[in-house]
Motif scaffolding. Structure first.
Motif, short mmCIF file in Angstrom:
data_model
loop_
_atom_site.label_atom_id
_atom_site.label_comp_id
_atom_site.label_asym_id
_atom_site.label_seq_id
_atom_site.Cartn_x
_atom_site.Cartn_y
_atom_site.Cartn_z
N ALA A 61 -5.52 0.07 4.62
CA ALA A 61 -5.20 1.49 4.12
C ALA A 61 -5.35 2.55 4.26
O ALA A 61 -4.73 3.63 4.20
N SER A 62 -6.44 3.25 5.55
CA SER A 62 -6.58 3.92 6.41
C SER A 62 -5.28 4.77 7.42
O SER A 62 -5.15 5.94 7.25
N THR A 99 -4.21 -0.03 -5.09
CA THR A 99 -4.52 -1.00 -5.20
C THR A 99 -5.87 -2.17 -5.24
O THR A 99 -6.31 -1.06 -3.91
N LEU A 157 -7.71 2.00 -2.06
CA LEU A 157 -7.94 0.45 -1.74
C LEU A 157 -9.10 0.45 -2.47
O LEU A 157 -10.04 0.37 -2.18
N LEU A 213 1.31 -1.33 -0.01
CA LEU A 213 0.20 0.07 -0.03
C LEU A 213 0.45 1.59 -0.41
O LEU A 213 0.63 1.87 -0.60
N ALA A 240 -3.45 4.96 1.94
CA ALA A 240 -3.19 4.74 0.72
C ALA A 240 -4.83 4.41 0.10
O ALA A 240 -5.87 4.00 0.77
N ILE A 289 -11.32 5.02 -0.42
CA ILE A 289 -12.09 2.98 -0.32
C ILE A 289 -12.70 3.24 -1.25
O ILE A 289 -13.78 4.18 -1.41
N ARG A 349 1.15 4.06 -2.45
CA ARG A 349 0.59 5.40 -1.92
C ARG A 349 1.76 6.67 -2.83
O ARG A 349 1.73 7.85 -3.76
#
Ligand code: DUC
Ligand code: ZN
Ligand code: ZN
Length: 487
Positions: free
Chosen positions: A230-231, A182, A237, A172, A235, A261, A176
């Motif tokens: 992810a958070s 991703t 996702l 991730l 990044a 997201i 980023r």
């Protein structure tokens, strides 16, 4: 000399936001004019009574791809792209899969060799990353992003493909830092393995138990974990093939919180249920896909998630394994459910199913249809400068739909290399009768007009994070982690 190579006259044009009547003048593969009463076409198409829409962009399909267990899909870039074109698509983005031990460079070269001489449509790939070594993370992925392959998929399940949570964080962060998106197959591996072992040990090995072995809660847990990871590192996702209400709700909540997201669902979860697996003998293997088919209540709620914008993408997840010894029955004529290749075909029916069951019934607007089949994919995957809408300067990627045309689905009517369709017998209203890619007619009146290899590789732009809130965890932020620089 004619001012335009082609003029499309008299149709009703729809984009993701607008519906209007106009002619379209096409020159050098691009939309050069939008106006009423355009003259001067070298060729003309009369689209009176038809919908003129952006060509579909199919961003989840498996073409000329070996599975982790070595099974090759039945479709190559020719049959896969031809089938996509007959279903109203102008662009495809299949996967280029890295299996453990392979370099990304080799993977890309392999798929270039498979795609370039064969695809009749413009194409790109998402990488599948199963071996995120230091070299892959530091050198190979950035090289792929530089080449315009700005998205890739990882798996949270399957022993031969799974990436650990630690690797997921590394991946991730790499994405980023390089402007990539991703994508993730989110299911809890341990829960599935535990269920498979328990079912098989007790003799429940028929295809229908595949649905039982991949519980809804396996998807929900993995989606929640993916969102958390992810958070944490801020990044983007994208959860592919979302098949549960609770999973979609987790995505909706994350989006409400400003997180990057995204979600996708597929026709099989909208139009089939686990009951399709419950047929005598081995035919239920035709309906084995992962995540598995769910139930009627899930079908109903997925329409709401598509309308509400929880899920931005609607893709086929075309995974063509034939109902024979090359595909579904590669482990013998009567395989236990856990030895059946996962996936089903649908690249040609993706958009017609949504049109018929969505637009023709009034469940979704024509503009939402365009967003779900083309525009959202163009934006998420870095192609919206050229593709996914009808506007001056864009590629002339256009699908002309007859909204009244009735079609009964049959496997023999499809243009893929498959020997069945899971949607056999469905009666559809509306069909794409003419399909263009960069102004070239690919399909018209039921006939293929394109040359093998006419499609071009699309160099995609980085992921656009405009409009999302900072979600980086305080522990990853220098102002709140005693100054540790962790990015
Ligand atoms: N995931 C996919 O995206 N397609 C086929 C099988 C799978 O697990
Ligand atoms: Zn998957
Ligand atoms: Zn897939």
């Amino acid at each position: 000399m004619a001012e335009f190579d082609l003029v499309i006259r008299g149709g009703t044009i729809a984009t993701a936001t607008d519906t209007f009547t106009s002619d379209i003048g096409i020159r050098d593969g691009r939309i050069a004019a939008l106006a009423l009463g355009l003259e001067g076409g070298f060729k003309t198409i009369d689209a009176t009574g038809k919908f003129v829409l952006p060509g579909g962009i199919e961003t989840h399909c498996h073409i000329a791809q070996e599975s982790a267990t070595g099974a090759m899909t039945a479709d190559d870039y020719y049959s896969g792209s031809v089938s996509a074109a007959f279903g109203g698509n102008s662009t495809i983005v299949p996967f280029a899969a890295q299996h453990r031990g392979q370099t990304i460079k080799d993977v890309i070269r392999t798929y270039d060799d498979r795609a370039a001489p064969n695809s009749v449509l413009d194409y790109s790939y998402h990488l599948i990353v199963s071996d995120p070594t230091e070299e892959v993370l530091r050198e190979e992925l950035p090289m792929a992003f530089e080449r315009g392959i700005t998205s890739f998929k990882v798996f949270m399940t399957y022993d031969k493909m799974i990436v650990s949570d630690e690797h997921m964080l590394d991946i991730l962060v790499t994405a980023r830092e390089n402007g990539a998106l991703t994508m993730v197959h989110a299911e809890n591996n341990a829960l599935i393995k535990w269920m498979v072992d328990r079912l098989i040990a007790r003799g429940y090995d028929a295809p229908k138990y595949h649905a039982v072995s991949h519980p809804a809660s396996a998807e929900v847990e993995a989606i929640q974990r993916g969102i958390a990871l992810a958070s944490f590192v801020e990044a983007p996702l994208l959860f592919v093939h979302v098949s549960t209400d609770a999973g979609a709700r987790a995505i909706a909540e994350a989006r409400m919180n400003g997180q990057m997201i995204f979600g996708e669902t597929c026709p099989q979860y909208m139009f089939l249920t686990a009951d399709n697996l419950d047929i005598p003998g081995t035919e239920g293997t035709k309906f084995c896909c992962s995540p598995p088919l769910r139930d009627k209540a899930t079908q109903d709620v997925l329409w709401r998630h598509l309308n509400a914008g929880t899920l931005q993408l609607y893709s086929s997840d075309h995974a063509p394994y034939r109902y024979d010894e090359t595909g579904k029955l590669s482990n013998g004529p009567n395989p236990p459910f856990n030895k059946v290749a996962n996936g089903m075909p649908g690249i040609e029916l993706r958009a017609p199913l949504l049109f018929s069951e969505g637009v023709a019934t009034g469940r979704i607007s024509l503009n939402t249809f365009v967003a779900l089949t083309a525009s959202n994919a163009a934006r998420l995957f870095g192609m919206s400068e050229r593709k996914g809408s009808i506007a001056i300067g864009m590629d002339a990627d256009i699908a002309i739909w007859d909204p009244e045309k009735k079609t009964q689905v049959t496997a023999t009517g499809m243009h893929d290399n498959m020997d069945y369709t899971p949607f056999e017998g469905m009666e559809l209203t509306g069909w794409p009768v003419t399909v263009l890619n960069r102004g070239n007619i690919i399909v018209d009146g039921g006939a293929l007009k394109a040359e093998r290899g006419a499609g071009q590789f699309i160099k995609r732009l980085p992921f656009d994070a405009t409009g999302f809130l900072p979600t980086r965890a305080p522990e990853m932020t220098q102002a709140t982690n005693f100054g540790a620089k962790l990015f």
